[in-house]
Design a protein around this motif. Sequence first.
Motif, short mmCIF file in Angstrom:
data_model
loop_
_atom_site.label_atom_id
_atom_site.label_comp_id
_atom_site.label_asym_id
_atom_site.label_seq_id
_atom_site.Cartn_x
_atom_site.Cartn_y
_atom_site.Cartn_z
N PRO A 40 8.16 -44.27 19.68
CA PRO A 40 7.36 -43.35 18.89
C PRO A 40 7.85 -41.81 18.47
N ASP A 41 7.57 -41.24 17.39
CA ASP A 41 8.12 -39.89 17.24
C ASP A 41 7.82 -39.22 18.23
N PRO A 42 8.98 -38.25 18.56
CA PRO A 42 8.44 -37.36 19.55
C PRO A 42 7.38 -36.18 18.94
N HIS A 43 6.70 -35.70 19.86
CA HIS A 43 5.70 -34.27 19.56
C HIS A 43 6.74 -33.34 19.77
N LEU A 44 7.51 -32.75 18.83
CA LEU A 44 8.25 -31.80 18.99
C LEU A 44 7.53 -30.24 18.25
N PRO A 45 7.75 -29.25 19.09
CA PRO A 45 7.07 -27.93 18.22
C PRO A 45 7.37 -27.64 16.90
N ALA A 46 6.66 -27.28 16.08
CA ALA A 46 6.99 -27.18 14.68
C ALA A 46 7.96 -26.05 14.58
N HIS A 47 7.91 -24.97 15.50
CA HIS A 47 9.12 -24.00 15.51
C HIS A 47 10.43 -24.33 15.74
N ALA A 48 10.72 -25.40 16.46
CA ALA A 48 12.05 -25.72 16.89
C ALA A 48 12.80 -26.01 15.56
N TYR A 49 14.37 -25.56 15.98
CA TYR A 49 15.30 -25.59 14.81
C TYR A 49 15.87 -27.14 15.05
N PRO A 50 15.83 -27.42 13.93
CA PRO A 50 16.38 -28.87 13.62
C PRO A 50 18.11 -28.77 13.78
N ALA A 69 15.11 -29.13 18.02
CA ALA A 69 14.73 -30.37 18.15
C ALA A 69 16.02 -31.26 17.56
N LEU A 70 16.81 -31.91 18.64
CA LEU A 70 17.96 -32.21 18.58
C LEU A 70 17.90 -33.77 18.31
N THR A 71 18.46 -34.20 17.39
CA THR A 71 18.53 -35.79 16.85
C THR A 71 20.06 -36.04 17.50
#
Length: 187
Positions: free
Chosen positions: A17-27, A108-110
């Motif tokens: 499932p897609d993680p719930h990452l904070p909207a302010h996180a830098y990609p 938000a680290l991929t």
Amino acid sequence: MTLDELKTRLNLLPPLPDPHLPAHAYPAAVLMPVLQTGQGLELILTRRSRHLRNHPGQVSFPGGRVESTDTSLWHTAVRESWEEIGLLPELCQPLAQLQAQYTISDFALTPFLGLIEGSPEFKLNPGEVDELFQVPLEYLLDLRHHHLFYANRQGQRHQVVFIRWRGVWIWGITAAIIHQLAQQIAR
């Protein structure tokens, strides 16, 4: 583990499932470079420069923040790998994209697992990387080498993974990414 076995296990991974990452996180994105050697598959890791402001001296994967010129997260991972360790992007073949993780430094680290073709000549950027080393992938994927600890941070309990390799401690987000891959492949 052979390259064919790794590819088969990656192809059988159930979607997460897609993680719930904070909207302010830098990609951001990192490359988990896999090299096929005479000893088998090895994962390339770096040690961040000791003078960096964030995470100095820690073991990491090449990677970083998305820039406006990046066309994708994969592009970010290979661009950063070129900048940090001199890995030519055309030598990188994507094998898998892992689930993004939120870091304590607001990213938000991929992570991308990528196969490195041939025998590249690495050129370390001394402003970012002090050292490059290779660890057998089979060793890193063996959950018996993963030491799990729990810490409270800002009122929440967090799992911290440590992996020891020849006197070097791999921990933080790097170990968490390896642990995530190991758990998924072990299923």
